[in-house]
Design a protein around this motif. Structure first.
Motif, PDB file in Angstrom:
ATOM      1  N   UNK A  19      18.760  15.894  15.343  1.00  0.00           N
ATOM      2  CA  UNK A  19      18.422  14.502  15.634  1.00  0.00           C
ATOM      3  C   UNK A  19      17.074  14.122  15.024  1.00  0.00           C
ATOM      4  N   UNK A  20      16.078  15.005  15.153  1.00  0.00           N
ATOM      5  CA  UNK A  20      14.758  14.725  14.569  1.00  0.00           C
ATOM      6  C   UNK A  20      14.871  14.576  13.053  1.00  0.00           C
ATOM      7  N   UNK A  21      15.637  15.482  12.436  1.00  0.00           N
ATOM      8  CA  UNK A  21      15.807  15.430  10.986  1.00  0.00           C
ATOM      9  C   UNK A  21      16.577  14.170  10.560  1.00  0.00           C
ATOM     10  N   UNK A  22      17.619  13.827  11.293  1.00  0.00           N
ATOM     11  CA  UNK A  22      18.427  12.659  10.951  1.00  0.00           C
ATOM     12  C   UNK A  22      17.631  11.370  11.082  1.00  0.00           C
ATOM     13  N   UNK A  23      16.795  11.289  12.120  1.00  0.00           N
ATOM     14  CA  UNK A  23      15.953  10.105  12.287  1.00  0.00           C
ATOM     15  C   UNK A  23      14.920  10.009  11.172  1.00  0.00           C
ATOM     16  N   UNK A  24      14.498  11.163  10.644  1.00  0.00           N
ATOM     17  CA  UNK A  24      13.580  11.148   9.508  1.00  0.00           C
ATOM     18  C   UNK A  24      14.212  10.516   8.285  1.00  0.00           C
ATOM     19  N   UNK A  25      15.527  10.733   8.107  1.00  0.00           N
ATOM     20  CA  UNK A  25      16.238  10.108   6.986  1.00  0.00           C
ATOM     21  C   UNK A  25      16.537   8.639   7.274  1.00  0.00           C
ATOM     22  N   UNK A  30       9.178   5.862  10.929  1.00  0.00           N
ATOM     23  CA  UNK A  30       8.840   6.330  12.267  1.00  0.00           C
ATOM     24  C   UNK A  30       7.936   7.556  12.194  1.00  0.00           C
ATOM     25  N   UNK A  31       7.035   7.653  13.158  1.00  0.00           N
ATOM     26  CA  UNK A  31       6.181   8.837  13.238  1.00  0.00           C
ATOM     27  C   UNK A  31       6.985  10.015  13.793  1.00  0.00           C
ATOM     28  N   UNK A  32       6.474  11.218  13.584  1.00  0.00           N
ATOM     29  CA  UNK A  32       7.125  12.409  14.112  1.00  0.00           C
ATOM     30  C   UNK A  32       7.194  12.336  15.638  1.00  0.00           C
ATOM     31  N   UNK A  33       6.139  11.825  16.265  1.00  0.00           N
ATOM     32  CA  UNK A  33       6.135  11.704  17.719  1.00  0.00           C
ATOM     33  C   UNK A  33       7.276  10.821  18.209  1.00  0.00           C
ATOM     34  N   UNK A  34       7.488   9.682  17.560  1.00  0.00           N
ATOM     35  CA  UNK A  34       8.567   8.776  17.964  1.00  0.00           C
ATOM     36  C   UNK A  34       9.932   9.427  17.790  1.00  0.00           C
ATOM     37  N   UNK A  35      10.103  10.159  16.691  1.00  0.00           N
ATOM     38  CA  UNK A  35      11.388  10.831  16.451  1.00  0.00           C
ATOM     39  C   UNK A  35      11.641  11.925  17.477  1.00  0.00           C
ATOM     40  N   UNK A  36      10.589  12.632  17.854  1.00  0.00           N
ATOM     41  CA  UNK A  36      10.723  13.699  18.852  1.00  0.00           C
ATOM     42  C   UNK A  36      11.076  13.120  20.218  1.00  0.00           C
ATOM     43  N   UNK A  37      10.393  12.052  20.618  1.00  0.00           N
ATOM     44  CA  UNK A  37      10.659  11.442  21.918  1.00  0.00           C
ATOM     45  C   UNK A  37      12.080  10.900  21.988  1.00  0.00           C
ATOM     46  N   UNK A  38      12.510  10.194  20.945  1.00  0.00           N
ATOM     47  CA  UNK A  38      13.857   9.634  20.939  1.00  0.00           C
ATOM     48  C   UNK A  38      14.905  10.742  20.934  1.00  0.00           C
TER      49      UNK A  38
END
Length: 259
Positions: A19-25, A30-38
Motif C-alpha cells: 500500500x505504501x509503495x502503491x500510494x507512492x506511484x 504525498x509525504x512518506x508520513x501521509x502514505x504510512x498513515x493511510x
C-alpha cells in the motif's frame, strides 16, 4: 495453526508495504508520513472486514450457542495473533513519523516511551488479547463457546468506519456530508457491536439455558465475567470519546471548526 500463523505474519506487513509503495506511484506528491498513515488505516480496515465476516459465518453456523463447533472460531484466532503484533509495531511506527519534529530523528527509548504514554490503553488492549484471550479462546475453553468467539470477531465491524473517518480527516474532508454520515455509522456500529454485543451474548446464553439473564453471571465461570468486563471497559471509554467528537462535529458550523 502454523500455516495460518505464517501466512498472516507475511500478509499484513506485506499488504502495508504494498500500500505504501502503491500510494507512492498513485500520489507522488504525498509525504512518506501521509502514505504510512493511510496505509496503516487501510490494512486495519482489511483485517476488521475479515474478522467481521468470519464472525458472522461462525455465529450463523452455531445454532447451539454453547456446544456447536465451527472451524473458523479457532482458525481465525491464529490470524489475529500476528495482526496484533504487527499493529502494535505499526502504531509505534506511525506515532514516530507523526512526532519526528519533536522527537529524535532516530528510533530511541524516548520515542518508545512517548508512544507508550500516548497509546497505553490501546497497547494494553492488544496485549490483553494476545496474552489472556488467545490462550482462553484456543485452549482453556475446551470445545465450548465457538458462538461467543464469533460474536467477539463481529465487534470489529466498526473499525472500517473509524478508519474511514481518520482517512477523510487526513484528506481534509472533515466538513463533507460523507464524513458526517460516516460519523453516524461509527456511532451505530460501535454501540451495537462493542457495547450491546456483551449483553446480547449474556441474553443468548440465558435463552439457551432457560434462565433469567440476570442469573447468567452466576451461572458461568468467573473468568468469563472478568474477561468480558476487561473487554467492555475500554470500549465504554472509547465510546464516550466518540460521542464527544460527534457532538463537536454535528454542533459546530464549518466556520467555527476552522478557527
Amino acid at each position: 495453526m502454523w500455516q495460518t500463523l505464517a501466512i498472516a505474519s507475511v500478509f499484513f506487513p506485506g499488504l502495508f508495504a504494498l500500500s505504501v509503495r502503491s500510494l507512492g506511484w498513485a500520489a507522488p506528491a504525498w509525504s512518506l508520513k501521509d502514505r504510512i498513515l493511510l496505509s496503516s488505516r487501510m490494512v486495519s480496515s482489511v483485517q476488521a472486514t475479515m474478522a467481521t465476516v468470519s464472525g458472522i459465518i461462525v455465529v450463523l453456523n452455531c445454532k447451539d450457542v454453547v456446544h456447536d463447533r465451527y472451524w473458523l472460531a479457532v482458525e481465525y484466532v491464529w490470524v489475529i495473533v500476528p495482526y496484533m503484533i504487527y499493529d502494535i509495531y505499526i502504531m509505534y511506527f506511525c506515532h514516530w513519523h507523526k512526532s519526528k519534529d519533536t522527537l529524535e530523528k532516530k528510533h530511541s527509548l524516548a520515542s518508545v516511551r512517548s508512544f507508550l504514554e500516548k497509546d497505553r490503553l490501546m497497547v494494553t488492549h492488544h496485549l490483553f488479547i494476545l496474552v489472556i484471550l488467545t490462550p482462553v479462546a484456543q485452549y482453556f475453553r475446551g470445545e465450548l463457546g465457538d458462538f461467543f468467539v464469533g460474536c467477539i470477531f463481529v465487534a470489529e465491524l466498526s473499525t472500517p468506519f473509524v478508519s474511514l473517518g481518520k482517512i477523510l480527516m487526513q484528506l481534509k474532508m472533515q466538513d463533507t456530508l460523507l464524513h458526517k454520515v460516516n460519523g453516524i455509522l461509527i456511532l451505530v456500529t460501535f454501540f451495537l457491536c462493542r457495547i450491546v454485543l456483551f449483553p446480547f451474548m449474556y441474553w443468548a446464553y440465558a435463552r439457551h439455558m432457560g434462565i433469567p439473564i440476570y442469573m447468567v453471571p452466576f451461572h458461568i465461570p468467573m473468568h468469563c465475567n472478568v474477561a468480558n468486563a476487561s473487554l467492555i471497559a475500554p470500549q465504554l471509554y472509547w465510546f464516550v470519546l466518540i460521542c464527544r467528537k460527534a457532538v463537536r462535529l454535528y454542533s459546530s458550523s464549518p466556520s467555527a471548526k476552522n478557527r
